[in-house]
Motif scaffolding. Structure first.
Motif, short mmCIF file in Angstrom:
data_model
loop_
_atom_site.label_atom_id
_atom_site.label_comp_id
_atom_site.label_asym_id
_atom_site.label_seq_id
_atom_site.Cartn_x
_atom_site.Cartn_y
_atom_site.Cartn_z
N GLU A 28 -31.16 31.85 -56.15
CA GLU A 28 -31.13 32.22 -54.74
C GLU A 28 -30.06 31.47 -53.94
N GLU A 29 -30.00 30.14 -54.12
CA GLU A 29 -29.00 29.37 -53.36
C GLU A 29 -27.58 29.78 -53.75
N MET A 30 -27.36 30.02 -55.04
CA MET A 30 -26.03 30.44 -55.48
C MET A 30 -25.62 31.72 -54.76
N ASN A 31 -26.55 32.64 -54.62
CA ASN A 31 -26.21 33.93 -54.01
C ASN A 31 -25.84 33.83 -52.55
N GLN B 1 -18.26 22.01 -52.48
CA GLN B 1 -18.84 23.35 -52.67
C GLN B 1 -18.72 23.81 -54.12
N ILE B 2 -17.58 23.57 -54.75
CA ILE B 2 -17.37 24.00 -56.13
C ILE B 2 -18.25 23.20 -57.08
N TYR B 3 -18.35 21.91 -56.88
CA TYR B 3 -19.22 21.12 -57.76
C TYR B 3 -20.69 21.49 -57.57
N ARG B 4 -21.06 21.87 -56.35
CA ARG B 4 -22.42 22.38 -56.13
C ARG B 4 -22.61 23.70 -56.88
N LEU B 5 -21.59 24.55 -56.86
CA LEU B 5 -21.65 25.82 -57.60
C LEU B 5 -21.90 25.56 -59.08
N GLY B 6 -21.26 24.53 -59.62
CA GLY B 6 -21.49 24.16 -61.03
C GLY B 6 -22.93 23.74 -61.26
N GLU B 7 -23.48 22.93 -60.35
CA GLU B 7 -24.88 22.53 -60.47
C GLU B 7 -25.80 23.74 -60.41
N LEU B 8 -25.47 24.68 -59.54
CA LEU B 8 -26.31 25.87 -59.40
C LEU B 8 -26.26 26.74 -60.65
N HIS B 9 -25.12 26.77 -61.34
CA HIS B 9 -25.05 27.49 -62.62
C HIS B 9 -26.04 26.86 -63.61
N ASN B 10 -26.11 25.54 -63.61
CA ASN B 10 -27.05 24.86 -64.51
C ASN B 10 -28.50 25.12 -64.13
N ASP B 11 -28.76 25.48 -62.88
CA ASP B 11 -30.12 25.81 -62.45
C ASP B 11 -30.61 27.15 -63.00
N PHE B 12 -29.72 27.92 -63.62
CA PHE B 12 -30.17 29.15 -64.28
C PHE B 12 -31.27 28.83 -65.29
N ARG B 13 -31.17 27.67 -65.94
CA ARG B 13 -32.17 27.31 -66.95
C ARG B 13 -33.56 27.12 -66.34
N ASN B 14 -33.61 26.96 -65.02
CA ASN B 14 -34.89 26.86 -64.31
C ASN B 14 -35.27 28.17 -63.64
N ALA C 156 -28.91 36.59 -64.95
CA ALA C 156 -28.55 35.41 -65.75
C ALA C 156 -29.66 34.37 -65.66
N ALA C 157 -30.21 34.17 -64.47
CA ALA C 157 -31.30 33.20 -64.30
C ALA C 157 -32.52 33.61 -65.12
N ARG C 158 -32.79 34.89 -65.15
CA ARG C 158 -33.92 35.38 -65.94
C ARG C 158 -33.65 35.18 -67.44
N TYR C 159 -32.42 35.47 -67.88
CA TYR C 159 -32.06 35.35 -69.29
C TYR C 159 -32.06 33.88 -69.76
N TYR C 160 -31.48 32.99 -68.95
CA TYR C 160 -31.32 31.59 -69.36
C TYR C 160 -32.54 30.71 -69.06
N LYS C 161 -33.52 31.24 -68.36
CA LYS C 161 -34.69 30.43 -68.00
C LYS C 161 -35.33 29.83 -69.25
N GLY C 162 -35.47 28.50 -69.22
CA GLY C 162 -36.09 27.79 -70.33
C GLY C 162 -35.18 27.52 -71.51
N LYS C 163 -33.91 27.97 -71.43
CA LYS C 163 -32.98 27.76 -72.53
C LYS C 163 -32.15 26.50 -72.31
N ASN C 164 -31.61 25.99 -73.40
CA ASN C 164 -30.78 24.79 -73.36
C ASN C 164 -29.34 25.20 -73.08
#
Length: 133
Positions: A27-30, A10-23, A64-72
């Protein structure tokens, strides 16, 4: 499956979901937060403390997802520790390294997860965020 195995996934999935902010995804994180969620974010560099309930943390993730969308960006979770407190609850800690272009921010996170309706949900969260390096 052991609590440690379930929660580490679950925690490692949470990390992956943080990285999905760039996309622009959040929703899944929430879905991982309990309706009774309570959180605190402390930033020693500014001395500010922010408090969050379930609605506020979910809105923060959307922002955060809106802010980081498209960012590295990249979030790296490391040093995971899981301390079972009962068969349906555990305390979890880990380090978060956030890379954003040339900036690095490190934080330590302490969370409490509880099994609710056969799903693990975060009920409490405390994070200390370091200075931008």
């Amino acid at each position: 499956m052991s609590i440690e195995s379930e929660l580490s996934s679950q925690i490692y999935r949470l990390g992956e979901l943080h990285n999905d902010f760039r996309n622009g995804e959040f929703e899944e994180m929430n879905t991982l937060y309990s309706d009774e969620f309570q959180g605190i974010l402390y930033m020693p560099s500014t001395g500010t403390m922010e408090m969050y309930n379930a609605e506020q943390i979910k809105k923060g993730n959307e922002d955060a997802a809106r802010y980081y969308k498209g960012k590295n960006i990249k979030f790296i979770f490391s040093g995971l520790k899981i301390l079972p407190q009962s068969e349906d609850q555990a305390a979890v800690s880990y380090e978060v390294t956030h890379l954003n272009d040339t900036k690095i921010v490190r934080a330590i996170s302490l969370e409490v997860w509880k099994r609710v309706d056969d799903k693990w949900r975060m009920i409490r969260w405390y994070e200390e965020k370091g200075e931008v390096l």
